[in-house]
Write a protein that holds these residues in place. Sequence first.
Motif, mmCIF file in Angstrom:
data_model
loop_
_atom_site.group_PDB
_atom_site.id
_atom_site.type_symbol
_atom_site.label_atom_id
_atom_site.label_comp_id
_atom_site.label_asym_id
_atom_site.label_seq_id
_atom_site.Cartn_x
_atom_site.Cartn_y
_atom_site.Cartn_z
ATOM 1 N N VAL A 49 16.168 -10.203 -2.789
ATOM 2 C CA VAL A 49 16.088 -11.266 -1.406
ATOM 3 C C VAL A 49 14.737 -10.408 -0.651
ATOM 4 C CG1 VAL A 49 16.834 -12.591 -0.350
ATOM 5 C CG2 VAL A 49 18.332 -13.007 -2.231
ATOM 6 N N ALA A 50 15.940 -9.305 -0.057
ATOM 7 C CA ALA A 50 14.915 -8.658 0.711
ATOM 8 C C ALA A 50 13.736 -8.468 0.810
ATOM 9 C CB ALA A 50 15.741 -7.329 1.027
ATOM 10 N N ILE A 51 13.141 -7.738 -0.686
ATOM 11 C CA ILE A 51 12.205 -7.861 -1.565
ATOM 12 C C ILE A 51 11.233 -9.222 -1.549
ATOM 13 C CG2 ILE A 51 10.628 -7.995 -3.420
ATOM 14 C CD1 ILE A 51 12.634 -5.261 -3.890
ATOM 15 N N LEU A 52 11.955 -10.320 -1.970
ATOM 16 C CA LEU A 52 11.190 -11.466 -1.477
ATOM 17 C C LEU A 52 10.965 -11.808 -0.220
ATOM 18 C CD1 LEU A 52 10.258 -14.216 -3.657
ATOM 19 C CD2 LEU A 52 12.509 -15.155 -3.358
ATOM 20 N N VAL A 53 11.557 -11.811 0.831
ATOM 21 C CA VAL A 53 11.842 -12.435 2.216
ATOM 22 C C VAL A 53 10.704 -12.133 2.521
ATOM 23 C CG1 VAL A 53 12.554 -12.280 4.391
ATOM 24 C CG2 VAL A 53 13.727 -13.533 2.484
ATOM 25 N N GLY A 54 10.358 -10.177 2.391
ATOM 26 C CA GLY A 54 9.724 -9.167 2.859
ATOM 27 C C GLY A 54 7.673 -9.314 3.102
ATOM 28 N N SER A 55 8.011 -9.680 1.773
ATOM 29 C CA SER A 55 6.719 -10.016 0.673
ATOM 30 C C SER A 55 6.094 -10.942 1.632
ATOM 31 C CB SER A 55 7.067 -9.974 -0.844
ATOM 32 O OG SER A 55 7.722 -8.606 -0.978
ATOM 33 N N THR A 56 7.083 -12.338 1.784
ATOM 34 C CA THR A 56 6.638 -13.953 1.830
ATOM 35 C C THR A 56 5.889 -12.781 3.299
ATOM 36 O OG1 THR A 56 7.810 -14.666 0.688
ATOM 37 C CG2 THR A 56 7.025 -15.717 2.404
ATOM 38 N N THR A 57 6.858 -13.145 4.573
ATOM 39 C CA THR A 57 6.631 -12.741 5.639
ATOM 40 C C THR A 57 5.050 -11.545 5.675
ATOM 41 O OG1 THR A 57 8.331 -12.825 5.713
ATOM 42 C CG2 THR A 57 7.190 -12.410 7.697
ATOM 43 N N ILE A 58 4.731 -10.739 4.967
ATOM 44 C CA ILE A 58 3.998 -9.765 5.259
ATOM 45 C C ILE A 58 2.511 -10.282 4.819
ATOM 46 C CG2 ILE A 58 2.730 -7.937 3.825
ATOM 47 C CD1 ILE A 58 5.250 -6.412 3.855
ATOM 48 N N ALA A 59 2.541 -11.128 3.642
ATOM 49 C CA ALA A 59 1.688 -12.188 3.012
ATOM 50 C C ALA A 59 0.775 -13.608 3.946
ATOM 51 C CB ALA A 59 1.943 -12.430 1.822
ATOM 52 N N PHE A 60 2.027 -13.742 4.431
ATOM 53 C CA PHE A 60 1.448 -15.292 5.609
ATOM 54 C C PHE A 60 1.218 -14.003 6.519
ATOM 55 C CE2 PHE A 60 4.811 -18.281 3.865
ATOM 56 C CZ PHE A 60 4.079 -18.736 3.307
ATOM 57 N N GLY A 61 1.720 -13.580 7.142
ATOM 58 C CA GLY A 61 0.817 -12.392 8.338
ATOM 59 C C GLY A 61 -0.047 -11.895 8.139
ATOM 60 N N ILE A 62 -0.838 -11.798 6.493
ATOM 61 C CA ILE A 62 -1.705 -11.114 6.643
ATOM 62 C C ILE A 62 -3.590 -12.289 6.240
ATOM 63 C CG2 ILE A 62 -3.377 -10.069 4.602
ATOM 64 C CD1 ILE A 62 -1.130 -7.743 4.427
ATOM 65 N N ASN A 63 -2.206 -13.179 5.536
ATOM 66 C CA ASN A 63 -3.643 -14.378 5.922
ATOM 67 C C ASN A 63 -3.648 -15.342 6.777
ATOM 68 O OD1 ASN A 63 -4.443 -13.919 2.998
ATOM 69 N ND2 ASN A 63 -2.605 -13.557 2.266
ATOM 70 N N ILE A 64 -2.441 -15.642 7.220
ATOM 71 C CA ILE A 64 -3.159 -16.865 8.147
ATOM 72 C C ILE A 64 -3.314 -15.603 9.739
ATOM 73 C CG2 ILE A 64 -1.357 -18.322 10.232
ATOM 74 C CD1 ILE A 64 0.167 -18.597 7.380
ATOM 75 N N PHE A 65 -3.043 -14.917 10.489
ATOM 76 C CA PHE A 65 -3.552 -14.360 11.219
ATOM 77 C C PHE A 65 -4.783 -12.774 11.710
ATOM 78 C CE2 PHE A 65 0.987 -16.109 11.829
ATOM 79 C CZ PHE A 65 0.699 -17.132 12.794
ATOM 80 N N LEU A 66 -4.107 -11.799 10.463
ATOM 81 C CA LEU A 66 -5.319 -10.962 10.247
ATOM 82 C C LEU A 66 -6.407 -11.300 9.633
ATOM 83 C CD1 LEU A 66 -2.626 -7.901 9.958
ATOM 84 C CD2 LEU A 66 -2.889 -9.772 11.438
ATOM 85 N N ILE A 67 -6.596 -11.801 8.531
ATOM 86 C CA ILE A 67 -8.132 -12.123 8.009
ATOM 87 C C ILE A 67 -8.528 -13.036 8.038
ATOM 88 C CG2 ILE A 67 -8.499 -13.285 5.321
ATOM 89 C CD1 ILE A 67 -6.753 -11.715 4.107
ATOM 90 N N PRO A 68 -8.128 -13.871 9.376
ATOM 91 C CA PRO A 68 -9.614 -15.148 9.610
ATOM 92 C C PRO A 68 -10.254 -14.432 10.475
ATOM 93 C CG PRO A 68 -7.449 -16.084 9.207
ATOM 94 C CD PRO A 68 -7.001 -14.982 8.859
ATOM 95 N N ASN A 69 -9.906 -13.366 11.737
ATOM 96 C CA ASN A 69 -10.133 -12.545 12.359
ATOM 97 C C ASN A 69 -10.582 -11.500 12.389
ATOM 98 O OD1 ASN A 69 -9.487 -14.083 14.940
ATOM 99 N ND2 ASN A 69 -7.517 -13.573 14.185
#
Length: 199
Positions: free
Chosen positions: A8-28
């Motif tokens: 569960v920790a891996i699932l939650v952590g991976s999802t949060t990392i993926a959202f952080g990168i795709n929504i907030f980092l890559i566009p900028n």
Amino acid sequence: MSLITKAVAILVGSTTIAFGINIFLIPNKVLDGGIIGLGLIVSYLFHTNAGFTIMVLSIPIFALAWFKYRSYFFNSLHGMLLSSLFIDLFHNFNQVRLSISPILSSLTGGLLIGFGIGIMLRFETSTGGTDLLAQFLSDLVKMNVGIIILIMDVFVICLGGLFVSSETFFLSAITILAGGIATSICTWNLENNDNRTKY
């Protein structure tokens, strides 16, 4: 610790990392530190899939882990694979253009990534990456591992400033600072709790 809890920790952590990168980092075109940052630089320059690139760049480090830090290899492999998969799986989210400033976007992305990494660390797993390389170098040169990680992160964002843009350097510094704070909060008292269990 049960395998379900760690999963569960891996699932939650991976999802949060993926959202952080795709929504907030890559566009900028913002970077994180370490292998994630290097993977993003390659992705920005050559238009490769960020998650796949991060996974490929991680191979030499995991090869080192297999021979020198076997427990680290097993504790980090699943986190690295799943987070890389999720980064590419959710890549369409980087088309979302939020009406917030690049500075706030970098800050939010850093907090999400730091939270994801911190959750994994708290439950004895991680995404691997340069933490292991820093540990290896620390053993060789007898320098504090935290300082080595900081040097690596600064090197990565300097590369980003050189090959991507000067704005990338500034925004990435914000991301790394926010990520470090979030990770520290998630792992607060973790070392002390581990020490108490030894007595």
